[in-house]
Design a protein around this motif. Structure first.
Motif, PDB file in Angstrom:
ATOM      1  N   ALA A 122      -2.946 -11.060   7.003  1.00 31.38           N
ATOM      2  CA  ALA A 122      -2.190 -10.209   7.500  1.00 31.38           C
ATOM      3  C   ALA A 122      -2.382  -8.487   7.279  1.00 31.38           C
ATOM      4  CB  ALA A 122      -1.264  -9.996   8.413  1.00 31.38           C
ATOM      5  N   VAL A 123      -2.219  -7.296   7.541  1.00 31.26           N
ATOM      6  CA  VAL A 123      -1.957  -6.466   7.086  1.00 31.26           C
ATOM      7  C   VAL A 123      -0.663  -5.144   8.316  1.00 31.26           C
ATOM      8  CG1 VAL A 123      -2.708  -4.387   6.775  1.00 31.26           C
ATOM      9  CG2 VAL A 123      -4.815  -5.953   6.317  1.00 31.26           C
ATOM     10  N   TYR A 124       0.180  -5.069   7.714  1.00 29.09           N
ATOM     11  CA  TYR A 124       1.258  -4.342   8.237  1.00 29.09           C
ATOM     12  C   TYR A 124       1.459  -3.140   8.247  1.00 29.09           C
ATOM     13  CZ  TYR A 124       2.624  -9.514   9.323  1.00 29.09           C
ATOM     14  OH  TYR A 124       2.227 -11.027   9.668  1.00 29.09           O
ATOM     15  N   THR A 125       1.711  -2.496   9.153  1.00 31.56           N
ATOM     16  CA  THR A 125       2.075  -1.397   9.415  1.00 31.56           C
ATOM     17  C   THR A 125       3.300  -0.405  10.351  1.00 31.56           C
ATOM     18  OG1 THR A 125       1.424  -0.157  11.450  1.00 31.56           O
ATOM     19  CG2 THR A 125      -0.316  -0.512   9.244  1.00 31.56           C
ATOM     20  N   ALA A 126       3.942   0.578  10.189  1.00 31.51           N
ATOM     21  CA  ALA A 126       5.242   0.772  10.445  1.00 31.51           C
ATOM     22  C   ALA A 126       5.490   0.561  11.888  1.00 31.51           C
ATOM     23  CB  ALA A 126       5.631   2.259  10.412  1.00 31.51           C
ATOM     24  N   ALA A 127       3.946   0.378  12.581  1.00 28.13           N
ATOM     25  CA  ALA A 127       4.506  -0.423  14.297  1.00 28.13           C
ATOM     26  C   ALA A 127       4.700  -1.515  14.586  1.00 28.13           C
ATOM     27  CB  ALA A 127       3.105  -0.131  14.762  1.00 28.13           C
ATOM     28  N   ASP A 128       4.175  -2.594  13.457  1.00 30.71           N
ATOM     29  CA  ASP A 128       4.449  -4.214  13.203  1.00 30.71           C
ATOM     30  C   ASP A 128       6.054  -4.395  12.969  1.00 30.71           C
ATOM     31  OD1 ASP A 128       2.029  -5.109  13.578  1.00 30.71           O
ATOM     32  OD2 ASP A 128       1.401  -3.986  12.275  1.00 30.71           O
ATOM     33  N   LEU A 129       6.475  -3.630  12.336  1.00 24.20           N
ATOM     34  CA  LEU A 129       7.804  -3.875  12.084  1.00 24.20           C
ATOM     35  C   LEU A 129       8.833  -2.581  12.428  1.00 24.20           C
ATOM     36  CD1 LEU A 129       6.592  -4.668   9.062  1.00 24.20           C
ATOM     37  CD2 LEU A 129       7.988  -4.145   8.096  1.00 24.20           C
ATOM     38  N   ALA A 130       8.442  -2.070  13.684  1.00 23.99           N
ATOM     39  CA  ALA A 130       8.905  -1.812  15.240  1.00 23.99           C
ATOM     40  C   ALA A 130      10.653  -2.230  14.623  1.00 23.99           C
ATOM     41  CB  ALA A 130       8.697  -1.556  16.231  1.00 23.99           C
ATOM     42  N   VAL A 190       0.679  -1.278   0.358  1.00 21.32           N
ATOM     43  CA  VAL A 190       0.189  -0.354   0.459  1.00 21.32           C
ATOM     44  C   VAL A 190       1.003   1.429   0.254  1.00 21.32           C
ATOM     45  CG1 VAL A 190      -1.737   1.499   1.329  1.00 21.32           C
ATOM     46  CG2 VAL A 190      -2.264  -0.874   1.298  1.00 21.32           C
ATOM     47  N   ARG A 191       0.985   2.349  -0.691  1.00 18.57           N
ATOM     48  CA  ARG A 191       1.952   3.165  -0.732  1.00 18.57           C
ATOM     49  C   ARG A 191       0.928   4.355  -0.816  1.00 18.57           C
ATOM     50  NH1 ARG A 191       6.304   1.085  -2.643  1.00 18.57           N
ATOM     51  NH2 ARG A 191       6.285  -1.168  -3.641  1.00 18.57           N
ATOM     52  N   SER A 192       1.880   5.414  -0.794  1.00 22.27           N
ATOM     53  CA  SER A 192       1.296   7.112  -0.532  1.00 22.27           C
ATOM     54  C   SER A 192       0.429   7.163  -1.678  1.00 22.27           C
ATOM     55  CB  SER A 192       2.179   8.075   0.113  1.00 22.27           C
ATOM     56  OG  SER A 192       2.197   9.783   0.002  1.00 22.27           O
ATOM     57  N   PRO A 193      -0.436   8.555  -1.685  1.00 17.17           N
ATOM     58  CA  PRO A 193      -0.414   8.713  -3.184  1.00 17.17           C
ATOM     59  C   PRO A 193      -0.596  10.310  -3.326  1.00 17.17           C
ATOM     60  CG  PRO A 193      -2.418   8.444  -1.654  1.00 17.17           C
ATOM     61  CD  PRO A 193      -1.475   8.233  -0.733  1.00 17.17           C
ATOM     62  N   HIS A 194       0.283  10.731  -1.832  1.00 18.59           N
ATOM     63  CA  HIS A 194       0.603  11.861  -1.255  1.00 18.59           C
ATOM     64  C   HIS A 194       2.240  11.963  -1.333  1.00 18.59           C
ATOM     65  CE1 HIS A 194      -3.510  13.358  -0.552  1.00 18.59           C
ATOM     66  NE2 HIS A 194      -3.714  11.938   0.176  1.00 18.59           N
ATOM     67  N   PRO A 195       2.626  13.562  -2.264  1.00 21.50           N
ATOM     68  CA  PRO A 195       4.652  13.125  -2.645  1.00 21.50           C
ATOM     69  C   PRO A 195       4.975  13.636  -0.977  1.00 21.50           C
ATOM     70  CG  PRO A 195       2.998  15.175  -3.423  1.00 21.50           C
ATOM     71  CD  PRO A 195       1.864  14.536  -3.193  1.00 21.50           C
ATOM     72  N   PRO A 210      11.746   0.360   6.946  1.00 19.21           N
ATOM     73  CA  PRO A 210      10.877  -0.213   5.948  1.00 19.21           C
ATOM     74  C   PRO A 210       9.182   0.455   5.252  1.00 19.21           C
ATOM     75  CG  PRO A 210      11.523  -1.645   6.912  1.00 19.21           C
ATOM     76  CD  PRO A 210      12.023  -0.890   7.650  1.00 19.21           C
ATOM     77  N   LEU A 211       8.541   0.818   6.264  1.00 17.78           N
ATOM     78  CA  LEU A 211       7.375   1.442   6.088  1.00 17.78           C
ATOM     79  C   LEU A 211       7.769   2.929   7.050  1.00 17.78           C
ATOM     80  CD1 LEU A 211       4.689  -1.075   6.360  1.00 17.78           C
ATOM     81  CD2 LEU A 211       5.632  -0.929   4.073  1.00 17.78           C
ATOM     82  N   ALA A 212       6.148   4.085   6.336  1.00 20.04           N
ATOM     83  CA  ALA A 212       6.572   4.855   6.579  1.00 20.04           C
ATOM     84  C   ALA A 212       6.074   5.220   7.944  1.00 20.04           C
ATOM     85  CB  ALA A 212       5.730   6.150   5.445  1.00 20.04           C
ATOM     86  N   THR A 213       7.155   6.186   9.186  1.00 18.82           N
ATOM     87  CA  THR A 213       5.589   5.732  10.035  1.00 18.82           C
ATOM     88  C   THR A 213       5.255   6.833  10.129  1.00 18.82           C
ATOM     89  OG1 THR A 213       8.516   7.449  11.126  1.00 18.82           O
ATOM     90  CG2 THR A 213       8.345   5.214  11.294  1.00 18.82           C
ATOM     91  N   ASP A 214       5.776   8.154  10.418  1.00 20.82           N
ATOM     92  CA  ASP A 214       4.646   9.816  10.995  1.00 20.82           C
ATOM     93  C   ASP A 214       4.326  10.497   9.399  1.00 20.82           C
ATOM     94  OD1 ASP A 214       6.996   9.878  10.391  1.00 20.82           O
ATOM     95  OD2 ASP A 214       7.423  11.624  11.629  1.00 20.82           O
ATOM     96  N   ARG A 215       5.236  10.056   8.172  1.00 15.65           N
ATOM     97  CA  ARG A 215       5.946  11.571   7.277  1.00 15.65           C
ATOM     98  C   ARG A 215       5.661  10.185   5.754  1.00 15.65           C
ATOM     99  NH1 ARG A 215       8.436  17.065   6.748  1.00 15.65           N
ATOM    100  NH2 ARG A 215       7.418  17.517   8.919  1.00 15.65           N
ATOM    101  N   VAL A 216       4.770  10.738   5.498  1.00 16.72           N
ATOM    102  CA  VAL A 216       5.417  10.185   3.450  1.00 16.72           C
ATOM    103  C   VAL A 216       5.829  11.191   2.975  1.00 16.72           C
ATOM    104  CG1 VAL A 216       3.386   8.242   3.710  1.00 16.72           C
ATOM    105  CG2 VAL A 216       2.911  10.747   2.643  1.00 16.72           C
TER     106      VAL A 216
END
Length: 782
Positions: A74-82, A49-54, A108-114
């Motif tokens: 599963a669905v993983y976000t940055a918290a899961d890959l901490a 899943v990728r950011s649509p915003h720059p 690997p995955l954006a945390t607070d900002r894209v």
């Protein structure tokens, strides 16, 4: 007799012979095994899943709906890959004031900002690929948009939005080299000063095989196995271990066939951590394959520099100093070696084959809200040569000195070699004037005016372009040389470089067959298994023939040494009396002997040898590596431009090259052809474009123009080899030279064609619209 001479029956496979690629029968039958061909039992599928915003702050990633969809595991976000590490830039550069290169962490995955369109924010794992895709679309992103910058000029402006607090004005590095005062003095006393503002456009890599990865995890051993296309399994193992925060012995990298890379697949990417984490968490293999549209966003891009280049000359046109300033786009994150091409590599390569007493380079490496930049074929070497050759043509126009004369007057002469260049490198070999004259003769410069008039009669402009180049290949690094004598009578050469399209198997086998006098067809190559390697610098920087070739020579020498001792024991003779030639050990002055492969067979059969005698022929050594080599040459192109439409066409092309000892001219021809085509592509067609909002406009093969077969003329190649003195084979790297010569030869030819319209310079790519506007007084379009 010397060990290097082949047995007469193997002479057709000796070094210098055009032996066909041994990989091709498998590949043309469709039996290649690429990463996406791998299917492990029970594997699940990953979709990013990728950011649509720059640019924007992540307020929420709602995965609830996606988790409830059919087949989703599963669905993983940055918290899961901490627990994972970050993607690294390994370049140890500092700014001119001593401050280190700004290296903001990239998880690997954006945390607070894209920070760019395509920045990965989540990964979905499902039973099938279709289910994973559907669920990925159901992940809801709440991102607060922030202002974005997509050019270096905009990014360094005082009021520009900041990507990182640790990089004020978005400057990652302010790199400078050269004596500014001496250079300024040379410019102040120069008779002529030539200045050009140049853009080296951003390109998409577009390998034939998109990136893919298949991850597995063994809970009993705590060990990861990762199948992926890369440029070196040994180096990738270290990157992945660091990314997953585990010891290197807990990572196994396996690479089969690789459908192109051009520098891009040398680095680890965020998706690899995602599938490795998923495999460990779910207890089953996980596969990810990128589609082409997402590759345009997620693969690193190449090039992208804005330069002001200045050349100081005396009254006779001799070079006094060169000054290079400007910006290099890093994209949103620092790639593995991204700051190297516009800094160190620019310095090393811009002097080319010319006496240039003083060089000053200043480069600002700048963050923007765009796809990160990485290495791309030549990684700064084509750019450096492009800058010098464009400056020379501009100097010829400004000074009135013929462009050929100007080059001749400044060539480093053979008697000056070894030559200490202003780059702090010493050229060990070469005959630059001879190559230049051969290229001009082969290009029939004398007949150009007649061809130009014939083109004019057909409503076309015709230009003639020179693309001289000198490249500095990758410096020495440890490389494995392993030789294993198998029970079936074959011999396996194991080394840490990796074939991702070059055709390594035949030339390496040629070296080994010649050194050991064993049949070419019995030699196998193993490169892509990290467990089989004890060292490996990987393939990159045109280093393979020098690095693995040197390792092969050293391994062969060790085999001969061990074999001589074993043969002495078997023949009941003294070691000093044993000679080796053509694959056979003999007792000096007698007809008593034993073949190398016969010894291997007897060892495999369990022959008993006295204590103190080597018990095997197998060798696994680490060569310290060969220093940088200096491949060079001269490319000559002719370009026609249709006056009515502006469409350019490369109509003649040839090159004369110095690659030292050419192991296999058939394969080297192919490397030149491929590089030239990429040079033509960047010169005439390719350019990445973002809109004002940071969206990628050229995001597919519908919008991004690549050269077609119909755009490429016959490419004639010739060789004028002066063997390198720094490695035992005398080879010089050839993999990226075609791009270095091709880019500038085509650009110079097209600009020469436009000279009658008063055009002194125009930036790549030379699209038909841009050229039409220049010819018809409408101004240049971007």
């Amino acid at each position: 007799m010397p060990d290097s001479l082949p047995h007469w029956s193997d002479a057709r496979f000796a070094v210098g012979q055009p032996v066909p690629r041994t990989e091709d029968p498998v590949l043309v039958r469709g039996q290649g095994r690429y990463t996406d061909d791998i299917a492990l039992p029970g594997q699940a599928y990953a979709v990013m899943v990728r950011s649509p915003h720059p640019h924007g702050n992540i307020r929420e990633i709602d995965t609830d709906a996606a988790r409830k969809m059919p087949g989703v595991l599963a669905v993983y976000t940055a918290a899961d890959l901490a627990g994972c590490g970050t993607l690294k830039c390994v370049t140890p550069l500092k700014s001119h004031d001593g401050t280190p290169l700004a290296k903001p962490p990239r998880p690997p995955l954006a945390t607070d900002r894209v920070r760019f369109v395509g920045d990965p924010v989540a990964v979905v794992i499902a039973e099938t690929l279709a289910q994973a895709r559907d669920a990925a679309e159901a992940v809801a992103l709440d991102i607060e948009p922030l202002p974005a910058v997509t050019t270096t000029a905009a990014a360094i402006a005082e009021d520009a939005p900041q990507l990182y607090a640790e990089a004020p004005r978005n400057i990652a590095l302010d790199w400078r080299t050269g004596d500014s005062e001496e250079v300024a003095a040379a410019f102040a006393t120069a008779t002529h000063v030539v200045r050009l503002d140049l853009t080296v456009s951003r390109v998409v890599v577009v390998p034939l095989e998109p990136r893919a990865a298949v991850a597995d995890f063994d809970p009993a051993s705590g060990r990861f196995t990762l199948h992926l296309g890369c440029q070196g399994a040994f180096g990738m193992r270290g990157q992945i271990a660091d990314l997953m925060q585990v010891p290197v012995d807990k990572v196994h990298i396996l690479t089969g066939h690789v459908g192109g890379s051009f520098g891009m697949k040398a680095a680890a990417f965020p998706e690899y951590a995602c599938v490795l984490h998923a495999a460990r968490a779910l207890g089953r293999p996980v596969k990810w394959t990128e589609d082409r549209s997402a590759s345009f966003l997620s693969d690193t891009h190449g090039r992208d520099q804005e330069r002001t280049a200045e050349l100081a000359l005396d009254g006779e046109g001799r070079f006094l100093a060169l000054r290079l300033t400007g910006h290099a786009d890093m994209g949103a994150y620092l790639g593995l070696v991204a700051p190297m091409p516009p800094t160190v590599n620019a310095l090393k390569n811009v002097a080319s084959v010319y006496r240039t007493p003083l060089i000053e380079v200043r480069t600002l490496c700048v963050f923007t809200n765009t796809t990160p930049i990485g290495a791309y074929r030549g990684a700064g070497r084509p750019e450096g040569n492009y800058i010098m050759e464009r400056l020379i043509d501009a100097a010829a126009l400004q000074t009135g000195i013929d462009r050929l004369t100007l080059r001749r007057r400044n060539h480093i002469q053979p008697e000056e070699i070894p030559y200490a260049a202003a780059s702090a490198l010493t050229y060990d070999s070469g005959d630059f004037p001879a190559i230049f004259e051969r290229a001009l003769a082969a290009g029939d410069v004398a007949g150009f005016e007649a061809r130009k008039q014939a083109s004019r009669d057909r409503g076309k402009l015709r230009g003639f372009g020179i693309g001289s180049y000198l490249e500095v290949t990758a410096p020495a690094s440890p490389e494995m040389g392993g030789l294993g004598f198998e029970a079936d009578g074959t011999v396996t050469f194991t080394t840490g470089t990796l074939d991702y399209g070059q055709g390594h198997a035949a030339p390496f086998a040629q070296v080994i067959a010649e050194k050991l006098g064993i049949p070419f067809e019995r030699i196998r190559l193993r490169q892509g298994d990290s467990d089989a390697l004890i060292a490996g610098g990987g393939t990159g920087g045109s280093r393979s023939s020098a690095a693995s070739g040197t390792a092969a020579v050293e391994a062969c020498g060790r085999v001969i040494e061990q074999g001589r001792a074993i043969a002495a024991a078997l023949l009941e003779a003294g070691v000093a009396d044993i000679e080796f030639y053509g694959g056979r050990f003999t007792v000096a002055g007698t007809d008593m002997g034993v073949g190398l492969l016969e010894i291997a067979q007897r060892l495999n059969d369990g022959v008993e040898l006295p204590e103190g005698v080597p018990q095997k022929l197998d060798v696994a050594l680490v060569s310290p590596g060969a220093p940088s080599t200096f491949p060079n040459g001269c490319h000559v192109a002719e370009v026609e431009i249709d006056i009515d439409t502006g469409v350019p066409e490369v109509v003649r092309y040839l090159s004369i090259n110095d690659f030292g000892t050419v192991i296999n001219p058939l394969i080297v021809d192919g490397q030149i052809h491929g590089g030239v085509v990429q040079g033509i592509g960047q010169a005439l067609f390719e350019r990445v474009v973002y809109d004002a909002d940071g969206q990628l406009i050229t995001g597919s093969l519908t919008d991004y123009a690549l050269p077609h077969a119909s755009d490429v003329p016959p490419i004639d190649t010739g060789y004028h080899g002066v063997p390198a003195t720094t490695n035992p084979l005398g080879v010089k790297g050839c993999g990226e030279a075609g791009c270095a010569g091709g880019l500038v030869a085509v650009m110079n030819a097209a600009i020469d064609a436009l000279a009658e319209h008063g055009v002194r310079h125009v930036d790549m790519p030379l699209t038909s619209e841009k050229l039409w506007r220049l010819m018809h007084g409408a101004g240049a379009a971007g």
